[in-house]
Design an enzyme around this catalytic site. Structure first.
Site, mmCIF file in Angstrom:
data_model
loop_
_atom_site.group_PDB
_atom_site.id
_atom_site.type_symbol
_atom_site.label_atom_id
_atom_site.label_comp_id
_atom_site.label_asym_id
_atom_site.label_seq_id
_atom_site.Cartn_x
_atom_site.Cartn_y
_atom_site.Cartn_z
ATOM 1 N N GLY A 160 98.349 -4.035 128.744
ATOM 2 C CA GLY A 160 99.530 -4.852 128.986
ATOM 3 C C GLY A 160 99.336 -5.661 130.255
ATOM 4 N N HIS A 161 99.765 -6.916 130.229
ATOM 5 C CA HIS A 161 99.552 -7.786 131.399
ATOM 6 C C HIS A 161 100.637 -8.860 131.422
ATOM 7 C CE1 HIS A 161 97.547 -10.238 134.426
ATOM 8 N NE2 HIS A 161 97.740 -11.269 133.633
ATOM 9 N N THR B 51 98.660 -5.180 124.344
ATOM 10 C CA THR B 51 99.834 -4.488 123.822
ATOM 11 C C THR B 51 101.156 -4.999 124.400
ATOM 12 O OG1 THR B 51 99.230 -2.779 125.427
ATOM 13 C CG2 THR B 51 98.737 -2.340 123.122
ATOM 14 N N GLU B 52 101.089 -5.722 125.515
ATOM 15 C CA GLU B 52 102.295 -6.337 126.095
ATOM 16 C C GLU B 52 101.885 -7.582 126.868
ATOM 17 O OE1 GLU B 52 105.196 -4.142 128.400
ATOM 18 O OE2 GLU B 52 104.602 -2.266 127.436
ATOM 19 N N ASN B 53 102.545 -8.688 126.588
ATOM 20 C CA ASN B 53 102.368 -9.905 127.373
ATOM 21 C C ASN B 53 103.552 -10.815 127.081
ATOM 22 O OD1 ASN B 53 100.863 -12.994 127.132
ATOM 23 N ND2 ASN B 53 100.746 -11.874 129.064
#
Length: 567
Positions: A342-343, A410-412
């Site tokens: 995730g970033h 998985t997250e952005n």
């Protein structure tokens, strides 16, 4: 003469990968890469159970630590908001699946609520069959729409009874209870779910839950609680992976990984060895804290050295960072079939020494300061700033540090903090365009990226910030009890990226932007009419039945009077 410390290899690789780009970056169009993603690349959107489901005490669900945290009424959440209803997702499964189809995603990343499945958190106590059926039906609905479920086992909502009885993640027994919970999920859903994530962003869960107290369970065990919690989370992850590997993999042929969030840390002064070391230290305390045990068997050396040294200076006999035994190191190493990453943004990092006498804390242990560039685009929120080039560098770092693992982003995503109902989210479109393009460049550089999850499908409960931040592709009208969803402009834009599997050419990509803004203007008109529609709905649901009831009563009274007069 003091020996010169060598610049880390990963930093050399990153310098090479810059290909002449300046720190601020070249003009956008000059650096933009037009091309497509590999065949089979998976596009998706994400959410978590506590943030969206609501129905906090319905159908046998037990309380979570976040239920207790938000219900405490002590100003822990902005506006004292709760997620008791949130997006009402528990009752809007079919509606949200339609939104996913509309978005054209290949996968949907969501989490299971541990206390919805196991009200006490302990499988031996009771399994909530209604909870099992809810998620089973949801998974079936996704698959029926050709959407692959990527399922997170734990996204911060620990069963409250495990916190009260055992102290939550401060207690090593959580690892066994988590393994039992994971086994239930593998057994109930593993015939259809082939991508599992054990924990979502455990660093934030440990730091804000057990260090700062900003998240549930709200403990402030400075410099100790977060390291102990993380230690037990890593063990729990390994137990779940081994259980799947030995019991379920042969039959189900799925993958189990973990999702770790980290911003990129860029040295403030690229010519300063101290700033370069501080930037690497930032990444090791952020990403390496969890990734290094999983990929190399132990905590990063810099964490062991720094925390050990400061612990000794503080008069402690042992390091505040727990130690893995040789057996545990061997057991934990290699327990990930993919790395979930995730970033959101980037920070400039510079060296700063914090004296040990200031007391133990994660902040002081790192000996650094995080800074932002005032020239970075402002999204109307204090976080995140849009710094796409940092994403590519973080992907390179993960590739070189952990042996080129398969990576799922998985997250952005980007939040909007401005208190308005603007659906023409041009800033999110620019964020998506920039970050996804840097990911494409990383793939062209050789990073093994399998899929991308944009965060998030819906506006939702944002932890201690309540409903003030909006990350969604779909605007949710939380003031309406039906929680209607409205598409933002970014829906149209992301859909085009997915359909084209990238950025085919400049003319086509520019046309996407114009089309998205045209669409959102229409949606804004729909949203503007929402108060009138809500009023009409109120009239329909309250006034009309009331008038009808009065009419019936009046008719009954008149009939009685008529009968009496006749008699």
């Amino acid at each position: 003469m003091k020996p010169v410390r060598a610049v880390p290899l990963w930093w050399v690789l990153l310098l090479v990968s810059r290909l002449g780009a300046t720190r601020k970056g070249p003009p956008e169009e000059a650096s933009f890469y037009y091309g497509t993603f590999p065949l089979g690349f998976s596009w998706g959107a994400g959410s978590s159970a506590f943030q969206t489901e609501g129905a906090w005490d319905q159908d046998g669900k037990g309380p979570s630590i976040w239920d207790a945290f938000t219900h405490s009424g002590k100003g822990k959440v902005l506006g004292d908001e709760t997620a008791d209803v949130a997006c009402d997702g528990y009752y809007k499964v079919q509606e949200d699946v339609v939104l996913l189809r509309e978005l054209h995603v290949n996968h949907y990343r969501f989490s299971l609520s541990w206390p919805r499945l196991l009200p006490t958190g302990i499988r031996a106590d009771k399994v909530n069959k209604r909870g099992v059926k809810f998620y089973s039906d949801f998974i079936d609905a996704l698959l029926k729409s050709n959407i692959t479920p990527i399922v997170t086992l734990h996204h911060w909502d620990l069963p409250q009874l495990l916190q009260v009885k055992y102290g939550g993640w401060q207690n090593v027994s959580m690892a066994n209870y988590f393994r039992d919970y994971a086994d239930l999920c593998f057994e109930a859903f593993g015939d259809r779910v082939k991508h599992w994530i054990t924990f979502s962003d455990p660093r934030t869960m440990a730091e804000k839950g057990y260090e700062t107290g900003h998240h549930a369970p709200g403990l402030q065990l400075h410099g100790t609680g977060l390291y102990k919690a993380a230690h037990h989370i890593i063990k729990a992850h390994a137990q779940a992976w081994h259980s799947y590997n030995s019991t379920w993999r042969g039959k189900q042929q799925g993958l189990v990984g973990i999702s770790l969030n980290c911003d990129w840390g860029e040295p403030m002064d690229i010519n300063s060895p101290k700033d370069i070391e501080a930037a690497e230290r930032y990444l090791q305390f952020c990403l390496g804290w969890f990734a290094n045990p999983i990929y190399a068997g132990d905590y990063p050396q810099v964490m062991k050295d720094r925390i050990g040294k400061k612990s000794a200076e503080q008069g402690l006999d042992m390091s505040r960072l727990p130690v893995f035994s040789l057996q545990e190191k061997s057991y934990i190493k290699g327990t990930s079939d993919f790395l979930g990453l995730g970033h959101f943004t980037t920070r400039y990092i510079t060296e700063r020494n914090y004296p040990s006498r200031q007391g133990p804390s994660y902040h002081n242990d790192r000996d650094l300061v995080e800074l932002v560039d005032p020239n970075w685009p402002d999204l109307g929120s204090t976080w995140p700033q849009s710094v796409p080039w940092g994403f590519r560098r973080l992907l390179h770092f993960a590739q070189t540090q952990y042996g080129n693992p398969p990576i799922y982003v998985t997250e952005n995503g980007a939040s909007q903090k401005l208190h308005c109902t603007q659906l023409c989210d041009e800033w999110r479109i620019q964020y998506l365009k920039g970050y996804i393009n840097e990911m494409l460049k990383a793939i062209k550089d050789g990073v093994n990226i399998k899929g991308y999850t944009s965060w998030s499908l819906l506006d939702k409960f944002e932890w201690e910030k309540g409903y003030s931040d909006r990350y969604g592709f779909y605007y949710v009208e939380f003031n309406n009890r039906n929680k209607p969803r409205y598409p933002k402009a970014s829906v149209q834009y992301y859909k085009k990226i997915i359909t084209a599997n990238g950025f085919p050419n400049r003319r086509e990509v520019e046309s996407w932007y114009l089309k998205a803004l045209e669409t959102c203007a229409i949606n804004n008109q729909m949203l503007a009419a929402e108060p009138l529609l809500s009023h009409m709905q109120m009239v329909t649901e309250i006034v009309v039945p009331t008038v009808c009831t009065l009419c019936i009563l009046i008719s009954a009274v008149l009939l009685m009077l008529l009968l009496q007069s006749q008699s």
